[in-house]
Design a protein around this motif. Structure first.
Motif, PDB file in Angstrom:
ATOM      1  N   LEU A   1       0.853  -1.196   0.000  1.00 13.34           N
ATOM      2  CA  LEU A   1       0.000   0.000   0.000  1.00 13.34           C
ATOM      3  C   LEU A   1       0.884   1.239   0.000  1.00 13.34           C
ATOM      4  O   LEU A   1       2.006   1.201   0.509  1.00 13.34           O
ATOM      5  CB  LEU A   1      -0.860   0.025   1.282  1.00 13.34           C
ATOM      6  CG  LEU A   1      -1.955  -1.033   1.413  1.00 13.34           C
ATOM      7  CD1 LEU A   1      -2.510  -1.027   2.837  1.00 13.34           C
ATOM      8  CD2 LEU A   1      -3.060  -0.782   0.396  1.00 13.34           C
ATOM      9  N   PRO A   2       0.352   2.350  -0.531  1.00 13.13           N
ATOM     10  CA  PRO A   2       1.150   3.577  -0.454  1.00 13.13           C
ATOM     11  C   PRO A   2       1.270   4.060   0.986  1.00 13.13           C
ATOM     12  O   PRO A   2       0.402   3.790   1.817  1.00 13.13           O
ATOM     13  CB  PRO A   2       0.332   4.572  -1.295  1.00 13.13           C
ATOM     14  CG  PRO A   2      -1.045   4.031  -1.349  1.00 13.13           C
ATOM     15  CD  PRO A   2      -0.929   2.541  -1.224  1.00 13.13           C
ATOM     16  N   VAL A   3       2.352   4.763   1.274  1.00 11.44           N
ATOM     17  CA  VAL A   3       2.521   5.404   2.576  1.00 11.44           C
ATOM     18  C   VAL A   3       2.163   6.874   2.390  1.00 11.44           C
ATOM     19  O   VAL A   3       2.787   7.572   1.598  1.00 11.44           O
ATOM     20  CB  VAL A   3       3.976   5.275   3.073  1.00 11.44           C
ATOM     21  CG1 VAL A   3       4.180   6.097   4.340  1.00 11.44           C
ATOM     22  CG2 VAL A   3       4.312   3.815   3.315  1.00 11.44           C
ATOM     23  N   ARG A   4       1.112   7.324   3.086  1.00 14.35           N
ATOM     24  CA  ARG A   4       0.621   8.686   2.907  1.00 14.35           C
ATOM     25  C   ARG A   4       1.134   9.594   4.006  1.00 14.35           C
ATOM     26  O   ARG A   4       1.343   9.156   5.141  1.00 14.35           O
ATOM     27  CB  ARG A   4      -0.912   8.700   2.983  1.00 14.35           C
ATOM     28  CG  ARG A   4      -1.570   7.855   1.933  1.00 14.35           C
ATOM     29  CD  ARG A   4      -3.047   7.632   2.255  1.00 14.35           C
ATOM     30  NE  ARG A   4      -3.592   6.638   1.363  1.00 14.35           N
ATOM     31  CZ  ARG A   4      -3.855   6.866   0.081  1.00 14.35           C
ATOM     32  NH1 ARG A   4      -3.645   8.070  -0.433  1.00 14.35           N
ATOM     33  NH2 ARG A   4      -4.321   5.910  -0.683  1.00 14.35           N
ATOM     34  N   ALA A   5       1.292  10.866   3.651  1.00 16.60           N
ATOM     35  CA  ALA A   5       1.610  11.864   4.672  1.00 16.60           C
ATOM     36  C   ALA A   5       0.501  11.800   5.719  1.00 16.60           C
ATOM     37  O   ALA A   5      -0.684  11.750   5.372  1.00 16.60           O
ATOM     38  CB  ALA A   5       1.677  13.250   4.036  1.00 16.60           C
ATOM     39  N   GLY A   6       0.860  11.759   6.964  1.00 11.80           N
ATOM     40  CA  GLY A   6      -0.112  11.671   8.050  1.00 11.80           C
ATOM     41  C   GLY A   6      -0.320  10.256   8.572  1.00 11.80           C
ATOM     42  O   GLY A   6      -0.875  10.058   9.645  1.00 11.80           O
ATOM     43  N   ASP A   7       0.126   9.259   7.801  1.00 13.10           N
ATOM     44  CA  ASP A   7       0.024   7.872   8.274  1.00 13.10           C
ATOM     45  C   ASP A   7       0.842   7.686   9.551  1.00 13.10           C
ATOM     46  O   ASP A   7       1.869   8.354   9.740  1.00 13.10           O
ATOM     47  CB  ASP A   7       0.574   6.885   7.227  1.00 13.10           C
ATOM     48  CG  ASP A   7      -0.469   6.478   6.193  1.00 13.10           C
ATOM     49  OD1 ASP A   7      -1.623   6.954   6.293  1.00 13.10           O
ATOM     50  OD2 ASP A   7      -0.118   5.696   5.287  1.00 13.10           O
ATOM     51  N   ILE A   8       0.376   6.779  10.383  1.00 19.79           N
ATOM     52  CA  ILE A   8       1.172   6.408  11.555  1.00 19.79           C
ATOM     53  C   ILE A   8       1.587   4.956  11.366  1.00 19.79           C
ATOM     54  O   ILE A   8       0.749   4.050  11.354  1.00 19.79           O
ATOM     55  CB  ILE A   8       0.379   6.617  12.855  1.00 19.79           C
ATOM     56  CG1 ILE A   8       0.058   8.116  12.983  1.00 19.79           C
ATOM     57  CG2 ILE A   8       1.175   6.128  14.059  1.00 19.79           C
ATOM     58  CD1 ILE A   8      -0.934   8.449  14.062  1.00 19.79           C
ATOM     59  N   LEU A   9       2.882   4.774  11.171  1.00 21.23           N
ATOM     60  CA  LEU A   9       3.398   3.443  10.874  1.00 21.23           C
ATOM     61  C   LEU A   9       3.935   2.805  12.142  1.00 21.23           C
ATOM     62  O   LEU A   9       4.476   3.480  13.011  1.00 21.23           O
ATOM     63  CB  LEU A   9       4.540   3.529   9.863  1.00 21.23           C
ATOM     64  CG  LEU A   9       4.224   4.123   8.497  1.00 21.23           C
ATOM     65  CD1 LEU A   9       5.483   4.105   7.630  1.00 21.23           C
ATOM     66  CD2 LEU A   9       3.108   3.340   7.810  1.00 21.23           C
TER      67      LEU A   9
END
Lengths: 155, 170
Positions: B106-114
């Motif tokens: 999946l793409p990693v989006r700005a704002g994601d918490i990984l």
């Protein structure tokens, strides 16, 4: 961004548009801050000598990122990088700085690649590419393999 | 290293590290590599793309597990591995990057918490060198797997006289 690449536009053996990169000690410090890799091996000459590389070396992960960019520039905004692997084959050395902003002469690397396989997997239109980083002597210091999903004109 | 000790170490992990993907961090990352792709930095372009907003470049994943703390070099390794290797004269501060294999889901989006967890998958010693592989699994805030990475490391044994002096982060 250039025009979007479609799966139908690609053929096996096709070359990926190449670009060149350089690295300076300054750029390595910047990469250390941006990537979180603060290993002094990449910016501290005394430490690098003690550790056995002679002098500071370019981060493998920065070279990896250049080859990732080679794939992502080529596949365009509608592509998706599905797999990427790379191996570091030789150490590379950054240019020192002449002034605050101007590097001394030194190595330039050529980022190159070509399509080795084109296929459909499930619903995905995919291509596998071999990518490499070549130094000025034509030696491959980093090699990589990328699997890219491209949009299709006939989805 | 004894083979019993190696088998004891396999499967040890770092515990979970949480990282918030900030727009500014994406910009600094791509500034550092010279990657001007508008998907990573141009709000409007990214919004109209397949991702619907700014994303991080593939490979951005160094961040979640490499925190800017004193032990920056070592948080990506299980503590049991660090001490076992140190004892044998292989300080992890001198680890060389042997290569990496990513798979993206999946793409990693700005704002994601990984959240990331790294586990020791394999280790072998040969001719005063140690080769080992760490597997890292990245999940987003929805619990979905965004990527996996298999990273290879190479360590050379230091001469006995220098052991204990070459490990500034230990």
């Amino acid at each position: 961004m250039p025009e979007q690449l479609y799966w139908e536009d690609v053929s096996e053996g096709m070359e990926i548009p190449a670009f060149d990169k350089i690295a300076t000690t300054q750029m390595l410090v910047r990469w250390a801050g941006a990537s979180g890799d603060f290993n002094p091996l990449h910016y501290d000459a005394v430490f690098a000598a003690a550790i056995g590389t002679g002098r500071p070396i370019v981060h493998g992960a920065l070279k990896r990122q250049w080859l990732i960019q080679l794939a992502t520039d080529w596949m365009g905004a509608a592509g998706f990088l599905k797999k990427f692997s790379c191996q570091y084959r030789a150490m590379d050395y950054p240019r020192n700085m002449q002034t605050m902003t101007v590097p001394l002469a030194g190595e330039t690397w050529h980022c190159k690649g070509k399509v080795i396989k084109k296929y459909i997997e499930g619903l995905a239109h995919q291509v596998d590419c071999d990518l490499k980083l070549e130094n000025g002597k034509g030696e491959v210091t980093t090699s990589a393999r990328a699997t890219v999903i491209l949009p299709s004109r006939n989805p | 290293m004894q083979s019993e000790e190696i088998s004891r170490l396999i499967g040890k992990n770092t515990g979970i590290t949480i990282y918030e993907v900030e727009k500014g961090a994406i910009r600094r990352f791509t500034d550092a590599t010279g990657d001007m792709n508008p998907l990573y930095r141009h709000e409007e372009f990214a919004r109209k793309s397949q991702f619907g907003g700014i994303v991080a470049p593939p490979g951005f994943f160094g961040w979640p597990i490499k925190k800017t703390v004193d032990s920056a070099l070592l948080v990506e390794f299980p503590p049991e591995l660090i001490s076992a290797l140190d004892k044998e004269g292989y300080p992890l501060a001198s680890a060389l990057d042997g290569g990496i294999e990513f798979e993206y889901f999946l793409p990693v989006r700005a704002g994601d918490i990984l959240s990331a967890t790294s586990t020791l998958k394999s280790l072998r010693e040969r001719a005063k060198m140690v080769f080992f592989t760490m597997e890292t699994i990245y999940l987003n805030q929805h619990g979905s797997k965004v990527a996996t990475a298999q990273a290879q490391y190479i360590l050379r044994q230091l001469a006995p006289a220098t052991i204990g002096q070459e490990s500034p982060h230990a």
